[in-house]
Design a protein around this motif. Structure first.
Motif, PDB file in Angstrom:
ATOM      1  N   UNK A  20      -4.787  -9.271  -0.783  1.00  0.00           N
ATOM      2  CA  UNK A  20      -5.011 -10.266   0.258  1.00  0.00           C
ATOM      3  C   UNK A  20      -5.077  -9.705   1.664  1.00  0.00           C
ATOM      4  N   UNK A  21      -5.774  -8.595   1.845  1.00  0.00           N
ATOM      5  CA  UNK A  21      -5.918  -8.049   3.185  1.00  0.00           C
ATOM      6  C   UNK A  21      -5.004  -6.849   3.397  1.00  0.00           C
ATOM      7  N   UNK A  22      -5.470  -5.682   2.998  1.00  0.00           N
ATOM      8  CA  UNK A  22      -4.646  -4.476   3.092  1.00  0.00           C
ATOM      9  C   UNK A  22      -5.298  -3.483   4.042  1.00  0.00           C
ATOM     10  N   UNK A  23      -4.478  -2.912   4.935  1.00  0.00           N
ATOM     11  CA  UNK A  23      -4.911  -1.807   5.769  1.00  0.00           C
ATOM     12  C   UNK A  23      -4.019  -0.622   5.447  1.00  0.00           C
ATOM     13  N   UNK A  24      -4.627   0.520   5.208  1.00  0.00           N
ATOM     14  CA  UNK A  24      -3.794   1.713   5.070  1.00  0.00           C
ATOM     15  C   UNK A  24      -4.628   2.963   5.281  1.00  0.00           C
ATOM     16  N   UNK A  25      -3.953   3.998   5.756  1.00  0.00           N
ATOM     17  CA  UNK A  25      -4.615   5.283   5.899  1.00  0.00           C
ATOM     18  C   UNK A  25      -3.730   6.353   5.272  1.00  0.00           C
ATOM     19  N   UNK A  26      -4.356   7.307   4.646  1.00  0.00           N
ATOM     20  CA  UNK A  26      -3.637   8.443   4.087  1.00  0.00           C
ATOM     21  C   UNK A  26      -4.256   9.701   4.664  1.00  0.00           C
ATOM     22  N   UNK A  27      -3.417  10.523   5.298  1.00  0.00           N
ATOM     23  CA  UNK A  27      -3.935  11.742   5.930  1.00  0.00           C
ATOM     24  C   UNK A  27      -4.210  12.798   4.873  1.00  0.00           C
ATOM     25  N   UNK A  28      -5.070  13.747   5.220  1.00  0.00           N
ATOM     26  CA  UNK A  28      -5.331  14.869   4.315  1.00  0.00           C
ATOM     27  C   UNK A  28      -4.048  15.624   4.025  1.00  0.00           C
ATOM     28  N   UNK A  29      -3.817  15.912   2.773  1.00  0.00           N
ATOM     29  CA  UNK A  29      -2.646  16.684   2.389  1.00  0.00           C
ATOM     30  C   UNK A  29      -1.380  15.860   2.271  1.00  0.00           C
ATOM     31  N   UNK A  30      -1.494  14.558   2.479  1.00  0.00           N
ATOM     32  CA  UNK A  30      -0.318  13.703   2.429  1.00  0.00           C
ATOM     33  C   UNK A  30      -0.097  13.154   1.017  1.00  0.00           C
ATOM     34  N   UNK A  31       1.173  12.949   0.671  1.00  0.00           N
ATOM     35  CA  UNK A  31       1.492  12.262  -0.578  1.00  0.00           C
ATOM     36  C   UNK A  31       1.938  10.849  -0.221  1.00  0.00           C
TER      37      UNK A  31
END
Lengths: 303, 280
Positions: A20-31
């Motif tokens: 229902x409306x998700x924002x997320x970012x995952x950086x390079x090399x991140x777990x």
């Protein structure tokens, strides 16, 4: 540089919003761990990122590709380990790996991958002779055989016994050392705590909290609980002011919650030192990730 | 392109390997049709038909070779594809860079290859032990008919796999469709005079045309190389038979494309099968 960028992601099945409306970012090399109860929308979200499902609305970028249209060149750079083990029972470990390796333009050597997942002894064993944990490790090997930049792990240790889980964790930690970006879903708090650089808790199709495992949901600033025991002869008014209200006179147990545990402890320990007392069972506890998780997801195990 | 071609060959080998390691499938594809040949010749005898100068196995063997080809393609593909879908293997493949068409071509290629093996085995046993004669004049038409027939039945197998709900249902559905049709398609009963409606029903389905296009090549009473549209009296012709098979094949392929899914279907059976595999 972000390996994964999602904004305003929605997925509807009819009128039902799974996401229902998700924002997320995952950086390079991140777990990054997506934590949530069954049916919260974590698998749907991950399957949209993998290109297995189409989204209803929102934008999704993985390694600069739209997973819906990225096709072959997108899939050459990701590795997927699905929740379900899906292996041909009659084939040998090395046979399956070699066939999958050929699909990718820059795959890792089969022997190297076999070693990473610790299946050297089982190289020539048929899948049906492997234990459940070994089969999951083979699945993990298939997920990394193409030397992917981003790895999706959907509930990688569900159904594992504790020692198999530890093994899987150290495996995933090895992948982190290799600089891979990893997005994993789990409903185990300790798994998120052990593996993830960052955690998002998802419930009812939306992210209800996000942060590092140490400070998510105000965990670092939350009230700490101090516990200790005093002798039956100690009355409430003998205690330092901060601890008086917490005394249970029937058994001498003192329990107090405080947002300034350092100060409170100082008062309590000074008071005890003056009297030459040893405080039995003295502990200071922060809310566990599990406490935070249960609060955020409404307490239910299944949502 | 060179890379895709290598991938196709590799996928065919991969599927072949799975086939050889699954004794049940290998039995039904290779041994089962041979058992029929042994039974038929034992029950009805393998007498020489005087006016043709050949034994009855001359008719049984090609018909059973076609039956073996249909098992290798239609029955096998239906069952193995539905099970692979239940297990989540199709879904997993879909998440790799392997183009879906290469995976499908690998499955079909493997099935047609195994059909060919089964056919060669049947005809060899026929020639060596039962006096079957190969006719050079019709050989090419027979081979083309066999390959096209196997391809058409492979397409129909993928169609059925797309339509069945689970791998558990697949063997029953495949056999319940193939066997009755085999009985009205001159596979088990050769040179009988069935009622007109059975004759008519048999002509609707592709199996009888497969049996005719391949089997007539071994009938020494017919003339011609087979490459003509429709048979005159006493002539061998594959054209019309191939057209019927091709129509079924294309229809099957269209339905397969329309209803094929890579995801396991959420049914009791598929869940049980998955947990059985992952839980050992």
């Amino acid at each position: 540089m972000n390996a994964i960028a999602v904004s305003g992601l929605e997925k509807f099945y009819g009128d039902l919003a799974a996401v229902g409306g998700i924002d997320l970012t995952v950086a390079e090399g991140e777990v990054f761990a997506l934590l949530g109860p069954n049916g919260a929308g974590k698998s749907t979200t991950v399957e949209i990122l993998e290109g297995h499902r189409r989204r209803t609305r929102g934008s999704v970028e993985v390694l600069g590709f739209d997973p819906e249209t990225g096709g072959r060149s997108f899939r050459e750079r990701i590795g997927i380990v699905l929740q379900q083990t899906a292996l041909e029972p009659e084939l040998e470990v090395a046979e399956i790996l070699a066939t999958y390796a050929a699909i990718y333009p820059r795959s890792l050597p089969v022997d190297e991958v076999v070693e990473i997942v610790g299946l050297q002894e089982k190289r020539r064993a048929r899948v049906k002779t492997l234990s459940g944990g070994q089969q999951r490790r083979l699945e993990l090997a298939l997920g990394i055989i193409g030397d992917p930049d981003v790895i999706f792990l959907d509930e990688p240790t569900t159904g594992f016994d504790p020692s198999a889980r530890r093994q899987a964790w150290s495996l995933i930690d090895n992948l982190r050392q290799l600089g891979k970006t990893i997005l994993l879903t789990t409903h185990y708090m300790d798994e998120a705590q052990n593996l993830a650089d960052r955690v998002a808790v998802i419930a009812g199709g939306v992210i209800v909290a996000e942060g590092t495992p140490a400070d998510i949901g105000g965990r670092a600033e939350g009230e700490a609980t101090i516990r200790f025991r005093v002798g039956r002869d100690v009355a409430g008014e003998d205690l330092p002011p901060v601890a008086r209200a917490g005394l249970d006179e029937s058994d001498g147990q003192v329990t107090l919650e405080t947002s300034t545990p350092t100060e409170a402890l100082n008062e309590i320990t000074s008071w005890a030192m003056e009297r030459g007392l040893e405080l039995e069972g003295l502990t200071v506890e922060r809310p566990t990730l599990e406490d935070i998780y249960l609060r955020l997801t409404g307490g239910g195990g299944d949502g | 392109m060179g890379r895709d071609f290598r991938l196709i060959l590799q996928q065919i080998k991969y599927q072949n390997r799975i086939f050889w390691r699954t004794p049940v499938g290998a039995f039904f594809t290779l041994v089962f049709p041979l058992m029929f040949l042994l039974l038929f010749t034992a029950i009805f005898g393998n007498d020489e038909i005087e006016e043709l100068g050949v034994t009855t196995a001359q008719f049984y063997a090609p018909a059973l070779a076609v039956f073996g080809a249909a098992s290798a393609t239609y029955t096998n593909l239906t069952i193995t594809t539905a099970i692979a879908r239940d297990l989540g293997i199709l879904k997993k493949v879909r998440g790799t860079p392997l183009p879906p068409w290469i995976y499908i071509v690998g499955r079909v290629g493997s099935a047609v290859w195994l059909a060919l093996l089964s056919g060669v085995l049947m005809m060899s046993v026929g020639v060596i032990f039962f006096g079957v004669e190969i006719i050079g004049r019709t050989f090419l038409a027979a081979l083309i008919s066999f390959l096209l027939g196997a391809g058409a039945f492979a397409a129909l197998g993928l169609m059925l796999a797309a339509l069945v709900s689970s791998g558990d249902a697949a063997p029953a559905v495949a056999n319940a469709t193939l066997l009755p049709i085999a009985f009205i398609s001159d596979v088990f009963i050769v040179n009988a005079n069935p009622p007109a409606w059975i004759e008519f029903a048999g002509n609707l389905f592709p199996l009888k045309h497969f049996v005719a296009a391949f089997g007539d090549a071994f009938n020494p009473g017919l003339t011609g190389s087979g490459f003509s549209w429709s048979a005159g009296a006493g002539e061998y012709a594959i054209g019309a038979h191939l057209a019927v098979m091709a129509a079924w094949g294309v229809g099957g392929a269209i339905l397969a494309l329309r209803f094929f899914t890579w995801e396991p279907r959420g049914g009791e059976n598929s869940r049980r099968r998955r947990s059985r595999v992952s839980g050992n």
